[in-house]
Design a protein around this motif. Structure first.
Motif, PDB file in Angstrom:
ATOM      1  N   ASN A  19     -14.513  62.212  34.684  1.00  0.00           N
ATOM      2  CA  ASN A  19     -14.022  62.642  33.378  1.00  0.00           C
ATOM      3  C   ASN A  19     -13.226  61.526  32.700  1.00  0.00           C
ATOM      4  OD1 ASN A  19     -13.332  64.741  31.279  1.00  0.00           O
ATOM      5  ND2 ASN A  19     -11.293  64.189  32.003  1.00  0.00           N
ATOM      6  N   THR A  20     -12.366  60.852  33.454  1.00  0.00           N
ATOM      7  CA  THR A  20     -11.548  59.778  32.899  1.00  0.00           C
ATOM      8  C   THR A  20     -12.439  58.644  32.386  1.00  0.00           C
ATOM      9  OG1 THR A  20      -9.738  60.347  34.381  1.00  0.00           O
ATOM     10  CG2 THR A  20      -9.681  58.153  33.404  1.00  0.00           C
ATOM     11  N   ASP A  21     -13.467  58.283  33.153  1.00  0.00           N
ATOM     12  CA  ASP A  21     -14.396  57.238  32.724  1.00  0.00           C
ATOM     13  C   ASP A  21     -15.130  57.641  31.449  1.00  0.00           C
ATOM     14  OD1 ASP A  21     -13.675  55.664  34.858  1.00  0.00           O
ATOM     15  OD2 ASP A  21     -15.514  56.044  36.009  1.00  0.00           O
ATOM     16  N   MET A  22     -15.598  58.892  31.396  1.00  0.00           N
ATOM     17  CA  MET A  22     -16.313  59.351  30.202  1.00  0.00           C
ATOM     18  C   MET A  22     -15.405  59.330  28.982  1.00  0.00           C
ATOM     19  SD  MET A  22     -18.930  62.387  31.389  1.00  0.00           S
ATOM     20  CE  MET A  22     -17.706  63.428  32.174  1.00  0.00           C
ATOM     21  N   ARG A  37     -18.543  71.341  33.822  1.00  0.00           N
ATOM     22  CA  ARG A  37     -18.705  72.783  33.969  1.00  0.00           C
ATOM     23  C   ARG A  37     -17.434  73.562  33.644  1.00  0.00           C
ATOM     24  NH1 ARG A  37     -22.427  73.082  39.410  1.00  0.00           N
ATOM     25  NH2 ARG A  37     -24.096  71.820  38.582  1.00  0.00           N
ATOM     26  N   TRP A  38     -16.681  73.036  32.657  1.00  0.00           N
ATOM     27  CA  TRP A  38     -15.538  73.771  32.158  1.00  0.00           C
ATOM     28  C   TRP A  38     -16.005  74.614  30.969  1.00  0.00           C
ATOM     29  CZ3 TRP A  38     -14.429  68.309  32.962  1.00  0.00           C
ATOM     30  CH2 TRP A  38     -13.717  68.071  34.139  1.00  0.00           C
ATOM     31  N   SER A  39     -15.257  75.628  30.640  1.00  0.00           N
ATOM     32  CA  SER A  39     -15.621  76.514  29.527  1.00  0.00           C
ATOM     33  C   SER A  39     -15.627  75.745  28.211  1.00  0.00           C
ATOM     34  CB  SER A  39     -14.609  77.656  29.408  1.00  0.00           C
ATOM     35  OG  SER A  39     -14.582  78.413  30.584  1.00  0.00           O
ATOM     36  N   PRO A  40     -16.553  76.103  27.313  1.00  0.00           N
ATOM     37  CA  PRO A  40     -16.531  75.491  25.984  1.00  0.00           C
ATOM     38  C   PRO A  40     -15.178  75.760  25.328  1.00  0.00           C
ATOM     39  CG  PRO A  40     -18.555  76.726  26.304  1.00  0.00           C
ATOM     40  CD  PRO A  40     -17.654  77.050  27.462  1.00  0.00           C
ATOM     41  N   GLY A  41     -14.607  74.755  24.721  1.00  0.00           N
ATOM     42  CA  GLY A  41     -13.309  74.912  24.069  1.00  0.00           C
ATOM     43  C   GLY A  41     -12.127  74.710  25.003  1.00  0.00           C
ATOM     44  N   SER A  42     -12.372  74.569  26.294  1.00  0.00           N
ATOM     45  CA  SER A  42     -11.298  74.349  27.267  1.00  0.00           C
ATOM     46  C   SER A  42     -10.704  72.955  27.084  1.00  0.00           C
ATOM     47  CB  SER A  42     -11.847  74.483  28.686  1.00  0.00           C
ATOM     48  OG  SER A  42     -10.887  74.077  29.632  1.00  0.00           O
ATOM     49  N   THR A  43      -9.414  72.808  27.365  1.00  0.00           N
ATOM     50  CA  THR A  43      -8.774  71.492  27.325  1.00  0.00           C
ATOM     51  C   THR A  43      -8.476  70.967  28.732  1.00  0.00           C
ATOM     52  OG1 THR A  43      -6.589  72.498  27.121  1.00  0.00           O
ATOM     53  CG2 THR A  43      -7.734  71.913  25.061  1.00  0.00           C
ATOM     54  N   THR A  44      -9.011  71.637  29.751  1.00  0.00           N
ATOM     55  CA  THR A  44      -8.778  71.239  31.143  1.00  0.00           C
ATOM     56  C   THR A  44      -9.154  69.777  31.385  1.00  0.00           C
ATOM     57  OG1 THR A  44      -9.098  73.490  31.920  1.00  0.00           O
ATOM     58  CG2 THR A  44      -9.383  71.746  33.547  1.00  0.00           C
ATOM     59  N   ALA A  45     -10.236  69.325  30.780  1.00  0.00           N
ATOM     60  CA  ALA A  45     -10.678  67.939  30.970  1.00  0.00           C
ATOM     61  C   ALA A  45      -9.608  66.954  30.510  1.00  0.00           C
ATOM     62  CB  ALA A  45     -11.981  67.696  30.221  1.00  0.00           C
ATOM     63  N   ASP A  46      -8.872  67.301  29.478  1.00  0.00           N
ATOM     64  CA  ASP A  46      -7.827  66.411  28.961  1.00  0.00           C
ATOM     65  C   ASP A  46      -6.464  66.642  29.605  1.00  0.00           C
ATOM     66  OD1 ASP A  46      -9.462  64.983  27.255  1.00  0.00           O
ATOM     67  OD2 ASP A  46      -9.028  66.231  25.520  1.00  0.00           O
ATOM     68  N   VAL A  48      -5.803  68.208  32.759  1.00  0.00           N
ATOM     69  CA  VAL A  48      -5.744  68.183  34.220  1.00  0.00           C
ATOM     70  C   VAL A  48      -6.543  67.018  34.801  1.00  0.00           C
ATOM     71  CG1 VAL A  48      -6.254  69.489  36.324  1.00  0.00           C
ATOM     72  CG2 VAL A  48      -5.454  70.687  34.286  1.00  0.00           C
ATOM     73  N   TYR A  49      -7.706  66.737  34.241  1.00  0.00           N
ATOM     74  CA  TYR A  49      -8.625  65.784  34.852  1.00  0.00           C
ATOM     75  C   TYR A  49      -8.717  64.443  34.137  1.00  0.00           C
ATOM     76  CZ  TYR A  49     -10.070  69.501  37.942  1.00  0.00           C
ATOM     77  OH  TYR A  49     -10.082  70.485  38.899  1.00  0.00           O
ATOM     78  N   ASP A  50      -7.772  64.112  33.282  1.00  0.00           N
ATOM     79  CA  ASP A  50      -7.725  62.782  32.671  1.00  0.00           C
ATOM     80  C   ASP A  50      -6.617  62.008  33.374  1.00  0.00           C
ATOM     81  OD1 ASP A  50      -8.053  60.588  31.017  1.00  0.00           O
ATOM     82  OD2 ASP A  50      -6.717  61.387  29.473  1.00  0.00           O
ATOM     83  N   ARG A  51      -7.002  61.053  34.221  1.00  0.00           N
ATOM     84  CA  ARG A  51      -6.030  60.316  35.036  1.00  0.00           C
ATOM     85  C   ARG A  51      -6.265  58.811  34.935  1.00  0.00           C
ATOM     86  NH1 ARG A  51      -6.914  64.198  40.262  1.00  0.00           N
ATOM     87  NH2 ARG A  51      -6.451  66.142  39.193  1.00  0.00           N
ATOM     88  N   PRO A  52      -5.940  58.226  33.777  1.00  0.00           N
ATOM     89  CA  PRO A  52      -6.222  56.804  33.593  1.00  0.00           C
ATOM     90  C   PRO A  52      -5.244  55.858  34.286  1.00  0.00           C
ATOM     91  CG  PRO A  52      -5.175  57.663  31.644  1.00  0.00           C
ATOM     92  CD  PRO A  52      -5.420  58.835  32.572  1.00  0.00           C
ATOM     93  N   HIS A  53      -4.107  56.337  34.723  1.00  0.00           N
ATOM     94  CA  HIS A  53      -3.100  55.466  35.320  1.00  0.00           C
ATOM     95  C   HIS A  53      -3.563  54.878  36.653  1.00  0.00           C
ATOM     96  CE1 HIS A  53      -2.554  59.590  36.654  1.00  0.00           C
ATOM     97  NE2 HIS A  53      -2.161  59.098  37.800  1.00  0.00           N
ATOM     98  N   GLY A  54      -3.222  53.646  36.854  1.00  0.00           N
ATOM     99  CA  GLY A  54      -3.504  52.993  38.125  1.00  0.00           C
ATOM    100  C   GLY A  54      -4.960  52.714  38.393  1.00  0.00           C
ATOM    101  N   ILE A  55      -5.774  52.615  37.383  1.00  0.00           N
ATOM    102  CA  ILE A  55      -7.200  52.421  37.593  1.00  0.00           C
ATOM    103  C   ILE A  55      -7.441  51.109  38.328  1.00  0.00           C
ATOM    104  CG2 ILE A  55      -9.405  51.987  36.428  1.00  0.00           C
ATOM    105  CD1 ILE A  55      -8.492  53.929  34.267  1.00  0.00           C
TER     106      ILE A  55
END
Length: 82
Positions: A19-22, A37-46, A48-55
């Protein structure tokens, strides 16, 4: 279990990485929701699953030879003599 950036790698780490790469490449939230596979309109991707730190820091896979990188040169070097 390996550690990256001093954090334990768990199954959700791989989901967050994709998700972070996308997101870094400009993929829309709607497309990432579908891919993750998150619900349409969900912000979970941003949220919970956006972890750009320390790449790329402290990644144990950096030691694996890939695409002719520095690990390949090390693998081709003569072994130390005893």
């Amino acid at each position: 279990m390996p550690y990256i950036d001093n954090k334990k790698v768990i199954s959700h780490s791989w989901r967050a990485g994709a998700n972070t790469d996308m997101k870094a490449r400009g993929v829309s939230l709607a497309e990432r929701n579908m891919a993750g596979r998150w619900s349409p309109g969900s912000t979970t991707a941003d949220t919970v699953y956006d972890r750009p730190h320390g790449i790329g820091e402290g990644d144990p896979l950096d030691k694996v030879p890939q695409f002719g990188g520095t690990a390949v040169a090390a693998a081709r070097a003569e072994p130390p003599t005893e």
